[in-house]
Design a protein around this motif. Structure first.
Motif, PDB file in Angstrom:
ATOM      1  N   ALA A   1       0.673  -1.162   0.003  1.00  0.00           N
ATOM      2  CA  ALA A   1       0.052   0.034  -0.200  1.00  0.00           C
ATOM      3  C   ALA A   1       0.851   1.225  -0.010  1.00  0.00           C
ATOM      4  O   ALA A   1       0.502   2.202  -0.691  1.00  0.00           O
ATOM      5  N   VAL A   2       1.930   1.379   0.781  1.00  0.00           N
ATOM      6  CA  VAL A   2       2.773   2.335   0.926  1.00  0.00           C
ATOM      7  C   VAL A   2       3.422   2.529  -0.468  1.00  0.00           C
ATOM      8  O   VAL A   2       3.487   3.666  -1.024  1.00  0.00           O
ATOM      9  N   VAL A   3       3.866   1.603  -1.139  1.00  0.00           N
ATOM     10  CA  VAL A   3       4.597   1.636  -2.283  1.00  0.00           C
ATOM     11  C   VAL A   3       3.675   2.140  -3.789  1.00  0.00           C
ATOM     12  O   VAL A   3       3.953   3.195  -4.255  1.00  0.00           O
ATOM     13  N   ILE A   4       2.454   1.594  -3.684  1.00  0.00           N
ATOM     14  CA  ILE A   4       1.252   2.218  -4.586  1.00  0.00           C
ATOM     15  C   ILE A   4       1.135   3.630  -4.467  1.00  0.00           C
ATOM     16  O   ILE A   4       0.853   4.242  -5.539  1.00  0.00           O
TER      17      ILE A   4
ATOM     18  N   ALA B   1       5.321  -5.156 -11.280  1.00  0.00           N
ATOM     19  CA  ALA B   1       6.909  -5.454 -11.033  1.00  0.00           C
ATOM     20  C   ALA B   1       7.117  -4.590 -10.011  1.00  0.00           C
ATOM     21  O   ALA B   1       8.053  -5.056  -8.856  1.00  0.00           O
ATOM     22  N   LEU B   2       6.500  -3.642  -9.579  1.00  0.00           N
ATOM     23  CA  LEU B   2       6.766  -2.726  -8.337  1.00  0.00           C
ATOM     24  C   LEU B   2       6.352  -3.455  -7.439  1.00  0.00           C
ATOM     25  O   LEU B   2       7.023  -3.686  -6.100  1.00  0.00           O
TER      26      LEU B   2
ATOM     27  N   ALA C   1       8.826  -5.796 -17.366  1.00  0.00           N
ATOM     28  CA  ALA C   1       7.927  -4.702 -17.354  1.00  0.00           C
ATOM     29  C   ALA C   1       8.702  -3.432 -18.151  1.00  0.00           C
ATOM     30  O   ALA C   1       7.868  -3.028 -18.956  1.00  0.00           O
ATOM     31  N   GLN C   2       9.827  -3.469 -18.173  1.00  0.00           N
ATOM     32  CA  GLN C   2      10.540  -2.334 -19.093  1.00  0.00           C
ATOM     33  C   GLN C   2      10.397  -2.807 -20.625  1.00  0.00           C
ATOM     34  O   GLN C   2      10.339  -1.897 -21.551  1.00  0.00           O
TER      35      GLN C   2
ATOM     36  N   VAL D   1       7.408  -6.999  -2.216  1.00  0.00           N
ATOM     37  CA  VAL D   1       7.345  -8.389  -1.613  1.00  0.00           C
ATOM     38  C   VAL D   1       8.668  -8.718  -1.388  1.00  0.00           C
ATOM     39  O   VAL D   1       9.079  -9.359  -0.239  1.00  0.00           O
ATOM     40  N   ALA D   2       9.740  -8.767  -2.271  1.00  0.00           N
ATOM     41  CA  ALA D   2      11.087  -9.432  -2.135  1.00  0.00           C
ATOM     42  C   ALA D   2      11.835  -8.823  -1.019  1.00  0.00           C
ATOM     43  O   ALA D   2      12.494  -9.504  -0.343  1.00  0.00           O
ATOM     44  N   GLU D   3      11.632  -7.617  -0.964  1.00  0.00           N
ATOM     45  CA  GLU D   3      12.267  -6.760   0.278  1.00  0.00           C
ATOM     46  C   GLU D   3      11.650  -7.382   1.572  1.00  0.00           C
ATOM     47  O   GLU D   3      12.463  -7.371   2.526  1.00  0.00           O
TER      48      GLU D   3
END
Ligand code: ADP
Ligand code: MG
Ligand code: MG
Length: 210
Positions: A15-18, A199-200, A167-168, A205-207
């Motif tokens: 949610a923070v990243v979005i 991708a974001l 994604a790129q 999630v990876a972090e």
């Protein structure tokens, strides 16, 4: 439940990243689409997070939490991507279940089910310039790493890097699905909004899995 608390923390980070990237996602969607991808994802993830908090407070497991969050996401987001994120989170929640601690195999299986659900529901194929262009290589990379015996954090990290590159790479594609279709040529050189947000999210999630 411990696994539910972990999933809740991951949703919170998403949610923070979005929210941080909503404006940029909207700008990307506006190049050939209707410009609402940022606001739609923001509404979806905040709805999912609120629902997940409620469900976690009642002591639910990770699977139930994700399935309920999925319904709230689709409900609050509206739009194509909201419905598809609902399908994806339901598939992952169903694969994880509530019982045991989710292992790498179950997570990879859930992501595979999410990919199949999105492709079944949305009917997009790789190359159509949608989130499917990230989801397919992400899922394949995750499954392959898990099958090689990589631990979940490492497997997910590798797959997230694959997702970022994919994604790129959608910048070179012409959209064949969704609202961007009528203005297809305008989108050349710009990546797909739903591919970028996916991708974001997997990078976030990876972090959290480290
Ligand atoms: P809407 O297109 O309804 O305005 P959004 O802007 O939130 O919804 O989402 C757009 C994104 O949804 C696109 O960038 C693409 O990645 C994804 N998308 C659209 N249609 C499909 C589809 N049929 N299958 C998979 N993904 C799709
Ligand atoms: Mg849109
Ligand atoms: Mg729209």
């Amino acid at each position: 439940q411990q696994s539910a608390q972990r999933v809740l923390a991951i949703l919170d980070a998403i949610a923070v990243v979005i929210q941080r990237n909503a404006e940029q996602l909207g700008r990307i969607d506006a190049v050939a689409g209707d410009g609402d991808h940022g606001i739609g994802m923001e509404r979806g993830v905040l709805g999912a997070l609120a629902q997940a908090r409620d469900v976690a407070a009642q002591g639910a497991g990770a699977g139930t939490l994700l399935c309920q969050a999925a319904d709230a996401w689709a409900d609050k987001a509206g739009g194509t991507s909201g419905a598809l994120w609902g399908v994806a989170l339901t598939a992952i929640g169903t694969a994880l279940g509530d019982e045991s601690k989710p292992d790498a195999q179950r997570v990879a299986e859930g992501v595979k089910q999410a990919k199949e659900g999105i492709m079944h529901f949305g009917k997009a194929q790789p190359g159509d310039k949608t989130m499917v262009d990230v989801l397919v290589p992400f899922s394949d990379s995750l499954s392959a790493a898990v099958a090689r015996g990589e631990a979940l954090p490492d497997a997910w990290q590798l797959a997230a890097e694959t997702a970022q590159a994919a994604a790129q790479a959608t910048a070179q594609l012409l959209p064949k699905m969704g609202r961007a279709r009528p203005l297809a040529e305008k989108s050349l050189g710009t990546p797909d909004a739903g591919a970028v947000s996916l991708a974001l999210i997997v990078a976030t999630v990876a972090e959290r899995l480290r």
